[in-house]
Scaffold this active site. Structure first.
Site, PDB file in Angstrom:
ATOM      1  N   ASP A  23     -38.280 -40.962  -5.069  1.00  0.00           N
ATOM      2  CA  ASP A  23     -38.554 -41.844  -6.119  1.00  0.00           C
ATOM      3  C   ASP A  23     -37.918 -41.068  -7.319  1.00  0.00           C
ATOM      4  O   ASP A  23     -38.755 -40.093  -7.622  1.00  0.00           O
ATOM      5  CB  ASP A  23     -39.754 -42.309  -6.158  1.00  0.00           C
ATOM      6  CG  ASP A  23     -39.970 -43.330  -7.548  1.00  0.00           C
ATOM      7  OD1 ASP A  23     -39.402 -42.875  -8.687  1.00  0.00           O
ATOM      8  OD2 ASP A  23     -40.614 -44.278  -7.567  1.00  0.00           O
ATOM      9  N   HIS A  24     -36.723 -41.132  -7.763  1.00  0.00           N
ATOM     10  CA  HIS A  24     -36.476 -40.042  -8.773  1.00  0.00           C
ATOM     11  C   HIS A  24     -37.279 -39.717  -9.820  1.00  0.00           C
ATOM     12  O   HIS A  24     -37.198 -38.833 -10.544  1.00  0.00           O
ATOM     13  CB  HIS A  24     -34.964 -40.201  -9.020  1.00  0.00           C
ATOM     14  CG  HIS A  24     -34.655 -41.211 -10.047  1.00  0.00           C
ATOM     15  ND1 HIS A  24     -34.448 -42.687  -9.972  1.00  0.00           N
ATOM     16  CD2 HIS A  24     -34.334 -41.007 -11.319  1.00  0.00           C
ATOM     17  CE1 HIS A  24     -34.492 -43.037 -11.228  1.00  0.00           C
ATOM     18  NE2 HIS A  24     -34.320 -42.170 -11.931  1.00  0.00           N
TER      19      HIS A  24
ATOM     20  N   HIS B 237     -41.229 -46.926  -9.780  1.00  0.00           N
ATOM     21  CA  HIS B 237     -41.166 -46.130 -10.809  1.00  0.00           C
ATOM     22  C   HIS B 237     -42.420 -46.223 -11.561  1.00  0.00           C
ATOM     23  O   HIS B 237     -43.171 -45.270 -11.761  1.00  0.00           O
ATOM     24  CB  HIS B 237     -40.069 -46.278 -11.746  1.00  0.00           C
ATOM     25  CG  HIS B 237     -38.698 -45.978 -11.174  1.00  0.00           C
ATOM     26  ND1 HIS B 237     -38.475 -45.023  -9.868  1.00  0.00           N
ATOM     27  CD2 HIS B 237     -37.584 -46.548 -11.405  1.00  0.00           C
ATOM     28  CE1 HIS B 237     -37.265 -45.188  -9.688  1.00  0.00           C
ATOM     29  NE2 HIS B 237     -36.582 -45.887 -10.329  1.00  0.00           N
TER      30      HIS B 237
HETATM   31  C1  BG6 Z   1     -32.946 -46.852 -10.837  1.00  0.00           C
HETATM   32  C2  BG6 Z   1     -32.760 -48.358 -10.949  1.00  0.00           C
HETATM   33  O1  BG6 Z   1     -34.018 -46.667  -9.885  1.00  0.00           O
HETATM   34  O2  BG6 Z   1     -33.532 -46.229 -11.899  1.00  0.00           O
HETATM   35  C3  BG6 Z   1     -31.985 -48.637 -12.166  1.00  0.00           C
HETATM   36  O3  BG6 Z   1     -32.246 -48.945  -9.737  1.00  0.00           O
HETATM   37  C4  BG6 Z   1     -32.113 -47.928 -13.405  1.00  0.00           C
HETATM   38  O4  BG6 Z   1     -31.583 -49.960 -12.435  1.00  0.00           O
HETATM   39  C5  BG6 Z   1     -32.637 -46.514 -13.099  1.00  0.00           C
HETATM   40  O5  BG6 Z   1     -31.300 -48.029 -14.400  1.00  0.00           O
HETATM   41  C6  BG6 Z   1     -33.404 -45.755 -14.282  1.00  0.00           C
HETATM   42  O6  BG6 Z   1     -33.319 -44.249 -14.269  1.00  0.00           O
HETATM   43  P1  BG6 Z   1     -33.305 -43.384 -15.512  1.00  0.00           P
HETATM   44  O7  BG6 Z   1     -33.645 -42.220 -14.691  1.00  0.00           O
HETATM   45  O8  BG6 Z   1     -32.102 -43.548 -16.120  1.00  0.00           O
HETATM   46  O9  BG6 Z   1     -34.432 -43.828 -16.246  1.00  0.00           O
END
Ligand code: BG6
Length: 497
Positions: A185-186, A248
């Site tokens: 989960d980044h 997230h």
């Molecule tokens: C991803 C989603 O997990 O996170 C995307 O699938 C979203 O839809 C993205 O745009 C947002 O990530 P960040 O790091 O740009 O906030």
């Protein structure tokens, strides 16, 4: 656990996809350029597209130039990095690909000293996970070689509901042991998100006020100004609840609400997050409308330019009811948080990109400055996840002058000002953790299942026809005005970001 300078091979499935181009390869390059990637290493990329190794390297060079934090690559360093890139074309549903991969891995491992450490990365659409996992198992590639490790990183979405998430877990568990599986989960790799734990648990002053006695409400916002871009077809199936909320935003909630773990290690941290998930009050299927709201963007503006509404995006049906905005009100039923509402909202094509967690504290019990109460706001601690990363505490101060006037001021810590430069990308940290065998910032199976269980009543209710309304909001606004009714009770409304 292998040490940082042990060799490894990363095998990427889905190497011609967006994730590899925008995130994985740029992160690997930045780690390499910053000399933090263990060596020697090899990256074996695989996808259906028939490409020569040099063509693949050129493409990756372009991607790195465009997306990597550290750039541009110097010729000599780039050549060394490029020499570690291999490309093996093939269909991930075809057993033949795995025989070729096994051969490549053995060749690479024979040519260098050290243990056969392998990290497989599923960066394909999730519909291919089953085949990849089964084929890895059948080819004997899931078992670690002598003295080495074999791990698998799986990208979200982990299933699309409670049932499919369990099925994916069963399949993973049939082939890999839990300690081999890294569910990414980044958001957990973002510097500001990691800092939530440091902020809470390396400072003594917050713990005494971090509870229902002092906190009136918590608001978690992940707002994007982008629309669905090229991912209309995927997004139609997902929607904001599955795409952002289930992973997230709930992860952020857990980091804010969890009890102090005994140490910053995989099991204690993940155990405490799980306890939060168990404490969140289940959503009553008959009362979904009271705690969940959805919206969809119509036409409007993004960064000054006119943009189409969601239903006119590529890959989206004209009468789509997929939500591009979702808001939830959750309660955490435990001693620390009983009665404190947690408001969560996320959406695409909102007024700007801004992710923030705001903790609003109770007002003072008695106001002695009766003549100027208008400047008095409740203290709020705002943790800005991105952009303009930082933490700000709003306090009330006397504004200068002969009259006794009060006004809010911000005690503001900004990452950029204090530490300078750009923080490492989330994928850099998380890739390194998977290589080093540290799962602390990865999602565990039981957490993921609990998150689906929590949201299942909302998913089911939103599937019904006609179901609760899908409120339209103008692209470039802050979402449907109806979402305000959630927070109205607290008196404050959604924070203006
Ligand atoms: C991803 C989603 O997990 O996170 C995307 O699938 C979203 O839809 C993205 O745009 C947002 O990530 P960040 O790091 O740009 O906030």
């Amino acid at each position: 656990m292998p040490s940082a300078d042990e060799p490894f091979t990363l095998i990427i499935f889905g190497a011609s996809g967006d994730l590899t181009r925008r995130k994985l390869m740029p992160a690997l390059w930045s780690l390499y350029a910053a000399r933090t990637l263990p060596e020697p290493f090899a990256i074996v990329a695989t996808a259906r597209t028939a490409l020569g190794a040099d063509e693949f390297r050129d493409r990756m060079r372009g991607a790195i130039g465009e997306f990597a934090r550290l750039k541009p690559p110097s010729e000599a360093v780039w050549d060394r990095f490029a020499a570690a890139l291999r490309y093996v074309s093939g269909d991930p549903t075809d057993a033949g690909l795995y025989t070729r991969l096994a051969r490549t891995l053995e060749e690479l491992e024979r040519a260098r000293a050290g243990a056969p450490n392998r990290l497989f990365y599923c960066a394909t659409p999730p519909s291919l996970y089953d085949d990849i996992i089964a084929n890895l198992g059948a080819a004997g590639l899931a078992e670690p070689g002598a003295g080495g490790f074999t791990r698998i990183v799986v990208e979200k979405p982990f299933g699309h509901d409670d049932e499919s998430a369990r099925a994916l877990d069963r399949q993973l568990a049939a082939t890999f042991r839990e300690e081999q599986i890294y569910r990414i989960d980044h958001y957990l790799g973002k510097e500001t998100v990691q800092n939530i734990l440091v902020f809470r648990f390396a400072n003594g002053i917050f713990e005494p006020v971090w509870n229902r006695n002092h906190v009136a409400e918590v608001q978690i916002t992940v707002a994007e100004s982008l629309g669905v871009e090229t991912r209309g077809a995927y997004y139609e199936e997902a929607g904001a609840l599955r795409d952002m909320m289930q992973n997230h935003l709930l992860q952020l909630l857990c980091l804010i609400a969890m009890e102090p773990p005994v140490s910053f290690d995989g099991a204690p941290v993940r155990d405490e997050k799980n306890k939060v998930m168990h404490a969140i009050r289940p959503i009553d299927p008959r009362r979904v409308e009271e705690v969940a709201l959805r919206g969809q963007y119509g036409p409007g503006f993004a960064e000054g330019h006119p943009v189409v509404g969601y239903r006119d995006e590529k890959g989206v049906t004209k009468n789509s009811r997929t939500e591009t905005y979702a808001a939830l009100r959750l309660l955490v039923d435990n001693w620390r948080w009983a009665g404190v509402p947690f408001y969560l909202r996320t959406g695409k094509r909102l007024a700007r990109r801004a992710s923030e967690i705001a903790i609003r504290f109770h007002r003072t019990p008695h106001m002695i400055f009766r003549r100027s109460p208008e400047g008095v706001e409740a203290n709020t601690l705002a943790i800005r996840i991105q952009p303009d990363e930082g933490i700000a505490l709003t306090v009330v101060a006397k504004t200068p002058g002969p009259d006794l006037r009060l006004g809010p001021v911000r005690l503001d810590f900004r990452y950029g000002e204090v530490f300078g430069g750009e923080p490492p990308e989330a994928y850099e940290r998380l890739l390194l953790d998977a290589i080093h065998g540290d799962p602390t910032l990865y999602a565990r199976a039981d957490w993921v299942e609990k998150a689906w269980q929590l949201l299942q009543p909302v998913l089911d209710t939103w599937m019904q026809t006609p179901g609760p309304p899908v409120y339209t909001y103008e692209a470039g606004s802050w979402g449907p005005p109806e979402a305000d009714r959630f927070v109205a009770r607290g008196g404050g409304g959604w924070r203006k970001l």
